[in-house]
Design a protein around this motif. Sequence first.
Motif, PDB file in Angstrom:
ATOM      1  N   GLU C   6       0.833  -1.206   0.000  1.00  0.00           N
ATOM      2  CA  GLU C   6       0.000   0.000   0.000  1.00  0.00           C
ATOM      3  C   GLU C   6       0.865   1.253   0.000  1.00  0.00           C
ATOM      4  O   GLU C   6       0.599   2.230  -0.700  1.00  0.00           O
ATOM      5  CB  GLU C   6      -0.879  -0.030   1.257  1.00  0.00           C
ATOM      6  CG  GLU C   6      -2.164   0.769   1.132  1.00  0.00           C
ATOM      7  CD  GLU C   6      -2.948   0.709   2.436  1.00  0.00           C
ATOM      8  OE1 GLU C   6      -3.485   1.745   2.837  1.00  0.00           O
ATOM      9  OE2 GLU C   6      -3.001  -0.385   3.069  1.00  0.00           O
ATOM     10  N   LYS C   8       3.957   1.457  -1.104  1.00  0.00           N
ATOM     11  CA  LYS C   8       4.605   1.584  -2.419  1.00  0.00           C
ATOM     12  C   LYS C   8       3.655   2.232  -3.426  1.00  0.00           C
ATOM     13  O   LYS C   8       4.060   3.112  -4.188  1.00  0.00           O
ATOM     14  CB  LYS C   8       5.031   0.201  -2.931  1.00  0.00           C
ATOM     15  CG  LYS C   8       6.260  -0.350  -2.245  1.00  0.00           C
ATOM     16  CD  LYS C   8       6.633  -1.706  -2.835  1.00  0.00           C
ATOM     17  CE  LYS C   8       7.842  -2.288  -2.123  1.00  0.00           C
ATOM     18  NZ  LYS C   8       8.166  -3.634  -2.609  1.00  0.00           N
ATOM     19  N   ASP C   9       2.386   1.812  -3.382  1.00  0.00           N
ATOM     20  CA  ASP C   9       1.414   2.387  -4.312  1.00  0.00           C
ATOM     21  C   ASP C   9       1.243   3.877  -4.066  1.00  0.00           C
ATOM     22  O   ASP C   9       1.180   4.676  -4.998  1.00  0.00           O
ATOM     23  CB  ASP C   9       0.048   1.683  -4.144  1.00  0.00           C
ATOM     24  CG  ASP C   9       0.126   0.224  -4.573  1.00  0.00           C
ATOM     25  OD1 ASP C   9       1.111  -0.121  -5.282  1.00  0.00           O
ATOM     26  OD2 ASP C   9      -0.762  -0.558  -4.178  1.00  0.00           O
ATOM     27  N   SER C  10       1.198   4.191  -2.797  1.00  0.00           N
ATOM     28  CA  SER C  10       1.018   5.589  -2.431  1.00  0.00           C
ATOM     29  C   SER C  10       2.197   6.433  -2.919  1.00  0.00           C
ATOM     30  O   SER C  10       2.027   7.535  -3.444  1.00  0.00           O
ATOM     31  CB  SER C  10       0.868   5.657  -0.910  1.00  0.00           C
ATOM     32  OG  SER C  10       0.686   6.962  -0.486  1.00  0.00           O
ATOM     33  N   ARG C  12       4.212   5.621  -5.352  1.00  0.00           N
ATOM     34  CA  ARG C  12       4.213   5.604  -6.823  1.00  0.00           C
ATOM     35  C   ARG C  12       3.342   6.736  -7.355  1.00  0.00           C
ATOM     36  O   ARG C  12       3.694   7.424  -8.304  1.00  0.00           O
ATOM     37  CB  ARG C  12       3.715   4.243  -7.318  1.00  0.00           C
ATOM     38  CG  ARG C  12       3.912   4.043  -8.809  1.00  0.00           C
ATOM     39  CD  ARG C  12       3.785   2.576  -9.229  1.00  0.00           C
ATOM     40  NE  ARG C  12       4.976   1.811  -8.908  1.00  0.00           N
ATOM     41  CZ  ARG C  12       5.012   0.756  -8.086  1.00  0.00           C
ATOM     42  NH1 ARG C  12       3.911   0.340  -7.487  1.00  0.00           N
ATOM     43  NH2 ARG C  12       6.134   0.112  -7.858  1.00  0.00           N
ATOM     44  N   LYS C  13       2.218   6.948  -6.704  1.00  0.00           N
ATOM     45  CA  LYS C  13       1.303   8.001  -7.147  1.00  0.00           C
ATOM     46  C   LYS C  13       1.915   9.386  -6.953  1.00  0.00           C
ATOM     47  O   LYS C  13       1.770  10.276  -7.770  1.00  0.00           O
ATOM     48  CB  LYS C  13      -0.011   7.920  -6.346  1.00  0.00           C
ATOM     49  CG  LYS C  13      -1.185   7.439  -7.197  1.00  0.00           C
ATOM     50  CD  LYS C  13      -2.467   7.477  -6.413  1.00  0.00           C
ATOM     51  CE  LYS C  13      -2.793   6.098  -5.854  1.00  0.00           C
ATOM     52  NZ  LYS C  13      -3.831   6.117  -4.822  1.00  0.00           N
ATOM     53  N   ALA C  14       2.632   9.543  -5.833  1.00  0.00           N
ATOM     54  CA  ALA C  14       3.131  10.881  -5.494  1.00  0.00           C
ATOM     55  C   ALA C  14       4.466  11.197  -6.161  1.00  0.00           C
ATOM     56  O   ALA C  14       4.823  12.365  -6.330  1.00  0.00           O
ATOM     57  CB  ALA C  14       3.281  10.997  -3.973  1.00  0.00           C
ATOM     58  N   PRO C  16       5.831  11.384  -9.120  1.00  0.00           N
ATOM     59  CA  PRO C  16       6.017  12.348 -10.218  1.00  0.00           C
ATOM     60  C   PRO C  16       6.124  13.796  -9.745  1.00  0.00           C
ATOM     61  O   PRO C  16       6.797  14.604 -10.379  1.00  0.00           O
ATOM     62  CB  PRO C  16       4.780  12.141 -11.092  1.00  0.00           C
ATOM     63  CG  PRO C  16       4.331  10.745 -10.787  1.00  0.00           C
ATOM     64  CD  PRO C  16       4.681  10.495  -9.351  1.00  0.00           C
ATOM     65  N   GLU C  41      10.980   5.416 -10.599  1.00  0.00           N
ATOM     66  CA  GLU C  41       9.935   4.407 -10.448  1.00  0.00           C
ATOM     67  C   GLU C  41      10.508   3.061  -9.995  1.00  0.00           C
ATOM     68  O   GLU C  41      10.010   2.420  -9.072  1.00  0.00           O
ATOM     69  CB  GLU C  41       9.237   4.304 -11.820  1.00  0.00           C
ATOM     70  CG  GLU C  41       8.153   3.254 -11.900  1.00  0.00           C
ATOM     71  CD  GLU C  41       6.771   3.808 -11.563  1.00  0.00           C
ATOM     72  OE1 GLU C  41       6.529   5.011 -11.792  1.00  0.00           O
ATOM     73  OE2 GLU C  41       5.948   3.020 -11.061  1.00  0.00           O
ATOM     74  N   THR C  96       6.489  15.977   1.770  1.00  0.00           N
ATOM     75  CA  THR C  96       5.318  15.101   1.718  1.00  0.00           C
ATOM     76  C   THR C  96       5.586  13.927   2.650  1.00  0.00           C
ATOM     77  O   THR C  96       6.594  13.235   2.513  1.00  0.00           O
ATOM     78  CB  THR C  96       5.088  14.597   0.282  1.00  0.00           C
ATOM     79  OG1 THR C  96       5.001  15.736  -0.575  1.00  0.00           O
ATOM     80  CG2 THR C  96       3.803  13.791   0.190  1.00  0.00           C
ATOM     81  N   HIS C 165       0.001  11.229   3.704  1.00  0.00           N
ATOM     82  CA  HIS C 165      -0.561   9.939   3.285  1.00  0.00           C
ATOM     83  C   HIS C 165      -0.288   8.958   4.406  1.00  0.00           C
ATOM     84  O   HIS C 165       0.852   8.780   4.810  1.00  0.00           O
ATOM     85  CB  HIS C 165       0.127   9.438   2.008  1.00  0.00           C
ATOM     86  CG  HIS C 165       0.109  10.447   0.903  1.00  0.00           C
ATOM     87  ND1 HIS C 165      -0.997  10.687   0.121  1.00  0.00           N
ATOM     88  CD2 HIS C 165       1.058  11.309   0.467  1.00  0.00           C
ATOM     89  CE1 HIS C 165      -0.713  11.636  -0.753  1.00  0.00           C
ATOM     90  NE2 HIS C 165       0.525  12.042  -0.563  1.00  0.00           N
TER      91      HIS C 165
END
Lengths: 154, 353, 318, 652
Positions: C6, C8-10, C12-14, C16, C41, C96, C165
């Motif tokens: 979870e 990692k996904d979070s 990954r989204k941030a 960029p 990535e 962040t 997050h």
Amino acid sequence: MPVLKGKELRIVGFLCNWCSYGGADTAGVGRFNQPTDLRIIRVPCSGRIDPLFIMKTLLNGADGVLVSGCHPRDCHYAEGNFYARRRLEVLHRFLPILGIEPGRFEYTWVSASEGQRWQQVVTRFTEQIHKLGPAPKIAGPAASETLRQMEAAL
Amino acid sequence: MAKVQFIKSADVKPWLAELAKEHRVFAPSYDGEALLFRPFDLEQEIILDRAATMPPKKTVFPQSEKLVDFTYSKDPENLSRVKIDARETLPEGSTVVFGSRPCDARGFTMFDRVYLSDKNTDIYYQARRKNTLFITLACRTIENTCFCNWVDSDPCDPTGSDVLAIPMNDGYLLESVSEQGEKLLNSKLLADGSSRKVEADKICQEIAGSINNTKDLSQAPAKLLAVFDNMQFWEEVSAKCLSCGACTYLCPSCYCFNITDETNGMKGKRLRSWDNCMSAQFTMEASGHNPRPTKAHRLKNRVGHKFSYYPTIHGGVISCCGCGRCIKSCPAGIDIREIVLKAIDFEPAAVEE
Amino acid sequence: MKYQQELKDSIRKALPGLDVVIAWSAGYDPLHATPHFIRREEDIDRLEIGPFSVHNLATYLPGLRGKKVGIVVKGCDSRSVIELLQENLINREEVTIFGFPCTGVVDQTKIRKALGHTGKVDFCQIASQTVVIGLGGEEHKLRLSKVLADKCFSCQYPNALISDHFVGEKISPSVQTEGDDDLEAFEKMPMDERFAFWQKEMDRCIRCYACRNACPMCVCRDHCLAESRDPHWLSQEDSVRDKWMFQLIHAYHLAGRCTECGECQRACPMDIPLLLLKKKMNKEIKELFQYEAGVDPEATPPLLSFKMEEENINEREW
Amino acid sequence: MKIGVFVCHCGSNIEGTVDTAAVAAAAREFPGVAFATDTMYTCSEPGQEEIVNAIKEHQLDGVVVASCTPRMHEQTFRRTVERAGLNRYLFEMANIREHVSWIGKDREANTNKATELVRMAASKLLHNRPLLSKQFDINKRVLIIGGGVAGIQAALDCAEGGLEVILVEKTTTIGGKMAKLDKTFPTVDCSCCILGPRMVDVAQHPNITLYAYSEIEEVSGYVGNFEVKVKKKATYVDWDKCTGCGICMTKCPSKKATDFFNEGIGKTTAINIPFPQAIPKKAKIDANFCMKLQKGKCGICAKVCPSGCIDFTQQDEFVTEKVGAIVAATGFDLFDWTVYGEYGGGRYPDVITSLQYERMLSASGPTGGHIKRPSDGKEPKNVVFIQCVGSRDKSVGRPYCTGFCCMYTAKQAILTKDHLPEAQTYVFYMDIRATGKNYDEFTRRAMEEYNAKYIRGRVSMIYPKGDSLLVRGADTLMGTQVEVDADLVVLAVGADSSAGAAGLAEKLRISYDSYGFYMEGHPKLKPVETNTAGVYLAGCCQGPKDIPSSVAQGSAAASKVLGLFSKDKLASDPQVSVVDIKRCIGCGKCIKTCPFGAIKEIDFRGMKKAEVIETVCQGCGICTSTCPQGAAQLQHFTDNQILSEVNALCQF
């Protein structure tokens, strides 16, 4: 520097210029007899006294350190002794963890008019230090049995 | 012909006690949770089955040493005329270090090329170096951080030692490496060990055989120079560096120092104390300019010096003995092996036409 | 770790929108993690969180001012972030924060003490309350509670106190209040033994300043008093006096700012029990000012403020 | 550095118990000392010459004088070394008189101690640096806060001296407490008659700008260059148009507004001009009582006002004034006497304060100058005065003597007899303090000619008895208990610091004592200065005092301001903090702790840094002990200077 033939102990004072240094002057003018151990370092304000000066003085082998400033609310710079009070109190409570008797350091407030009070402070503090005796000096590592036990406990 | 003796495990401490009559003897024992080379003490347990937290570097290169004592004196006729009386303070006496590892002893050979060169001799270093003897213990366990095999050494390497001790099941085979080392092997507690030499050699071979991850670093000097100006490379590999001096101060081959004078009243001393290239102050110039302003510059220097600049001027010898302490004790887990390999493998991005 | 995917996904989204995200990945052996700087990535895959995520990554933040930085924090680490925000040493909009519920991290010294030495670890498995460590061909079982860091036992903030997050379910703080046992035990020792204790401990200090540099609140960085001639507080001599004095400078400068993350002690290659000094300082600060660092970004550290009437400081009557 | 050491005998003051020659001999061995001698009187003309000559002869670049306290002669010797061409800060003193020779007789110990003090001074001196002050321009305008008699005096003196004066008064009229008084002691002059013309002078003086019904919102800057934000509170009356005709007051239907000027004796209208001689004579609406402002209905005043100046939409307004000096003359307030349960705690209408009594005595007051009991309007026969209410009373936290109550009580006893020849007055007192010119004679007249019965003792209780009161107290001279039937009791309530004094002090960055009175620079020698350069005190804000003293202080403060402004430029004290920009990490801890707002954040090549405003810095050094990396260093008391003293004493 050696202290006078074992009669004196090394006591260092940090005094603010406006109140306590003046109080010590007033005591002098009043010829209020005092023990001779104390050596005074004059600073503008008790707020200038970084507690690290006191730690440094103690680690350098002083037997006692006395700090004195203006009474709270009487600070020449309005707020200096308020900061000093917090910082010195923290230091006072911190010293025991180092194995330094908290009584080797005291801070107090003496105004420029309180000559007699200054005499009492110096006399009392000097007596207190003589009672505690010379401060332990930093030597090589000592490995007593108790220390080993302590280590095991920690 | 080297002298070969055998000592039973139980006799090690008595033997050291014997040696301690003539020399200062250091052996690894625990100080708190740190395993350090400390003055030999019969009461203290000697720990030989694991690598020490810190190499015996201080025995030859103290953390800080007094180089000169100086005193000012005044001409009573003219108080402004001040004389300075300065005296070198050269160390005396001899030292035996027991239980150093091959990497530890070999580390001093990196010092020797610098401090005992033909052109310059550091008399303070020399005085200690020639009077400090190493009874080195070959390694039976290769730790996760060990990589002496990468840097032209091995767990039984006698380079830099005076006596090599090979751990056997019931004791140690002691083999002299230097003449001074030979003299240490005259105790009645020692027995002739020639008969067990074959057995010991076999142990060494076994240890050597257990290592299989050797990397070829011959390209390192050139490859590190190639990435010298690639600050992005260095910024990435140094990102987690905290700029502390743990790696350098625990390194058996880091030899940098700082010199400061401390005066009190009319007396003073000149101190030489460890310094490290990870610190911003190391290259800070008086003007405030710092040619190595970031940790990237500084880590580049540390890796570059060991694996490129030093070998370039010292016949290809890498100034790292592979002990792995910098990896083990780094609070951020920086692995110098990884950086060197990354530099070797680094392919500059193709320039776009 | 449960929420790793979870997280990692979070990230990954941030990613960029960020220059770098600081997390942890596997270290040089199965017993160690290491700080992991995610820039691309593909770096995300190596992220690992768990009981070896010991490093307080907040330490890196002041050095990255001006960059958009993501940071993964344990509850205790988040307090350092708060403290840095409070002192304006980082900008909130540049940072962040990724939080997760932390169930405790290990103390390497405890493992080493339990196993004798940990130079050759082959594997390490952690299943619920047990740690299984393969060491030179042998298997050693340790109870997790035996090797967790002291701070984790009395942890009051297992979830990040501040985050953008947060992955996973928030967990409740420890009900145990032990953890200061060592301080209590130490304070029972006679004065002269305490004095001797520190001399002995400080004797092995090598002045590497890992304690200082690992400390997220040691913000002076290259301008520390320790290496300065003007002011000239310390000499470079290898003396207990200078080394001890440095620790006092450190402890005092942290008074009211220290979040007791324990990085000083963890970083010390000589295993000097430095945290003891900070715990004592914090205990007194708490008693005097009911203040705990790193909880409120708007608070003022107690030594940078005052009250005209101090509730807990008696005017000295002599 | 080549240091010269001069060890003073001070006649026998020092030499009597210190071997000064031995101290000088020991000093010769100290680092940097190139010359050392003992001298008879170092501060004397020949003593100073000796220093000057030694500096020249031995090319000294630093001087230590071991003599009396630096608080006595530091300035003297700084000037001496300056005469010889040295910077004045290359000088240190060792206090071997007050701190050595005068406090102990052991010659050996004293000599040793004196030697060490000299060693400390010399060690510090090795780290001293020449310091130079900076010149800066001054804004020759003065702000006076408070329009009582002290403020009026200061304003007029400054204006007469040619200065532009900004006078800020928080109520709608100047005049302060004095304007409320009926008569003044000991001459029994009409208070308003003597003050009135001064008030008019203020209004008419071209150099004075008066902001009435205004308060100080913010003060920034430093001596010579203060910036002051003044809040002009909304009066709902356009004062530019108001003529003070008073028609609005006669028509206002809201007649239950609190009458502040008359101390609550009676009520007044919501729109109000406090008294006929008010300056400025302008009306103000009390929003709490105005029907239009409260309920939106009424607006009669707007209808009747001939000049159309009523403005119910008016808001507070802010103006900024730039001044070079500030005089605080904020006066006092009466102690809240209702804490005294034994006096009824405010429950008995016929127990009133002395100031309420003044308003009752005043012909322009709410009773038209008739003494009437508030309860039933009857003329009292027995009037009891109780002194020291909120004065000299530790139990209510007011141990100080207000100082003027004895006098006004005597005056009020006299006036009572004038108004009501049949009345009998009683005065309960602790001691009579009548130390001014003609003061004691005046109190005697009250007793002897006006038959005031003075009873030495405190009142233990006041009980209601029928429609009058029973005052029970002790007569300590007779050693008996006394009971007096009183129709009216007047409490001589002591002076308390003005409400809001502490808040203003914080804005002005001056200190105040535990009662809220402002601290003067020195209790004897700097009575109107404060420890903040450019801020002066006048009147009761510094402590209770009577009218002549207040006026004297007003004039004194004015003369201080005029003296300050007699120079075209001011020189800053170079003993200020300096931030080493290379070491500063911009954490702002110094900014947070500076009591004077003397440190600001600057941007240096994109990095935050701290910078000291040297004209604002007062040299306390809090920033220096706060800065963790030692970047902020108070000049002349740097870390290295103090450490060198520590090391001179203890470094083994």
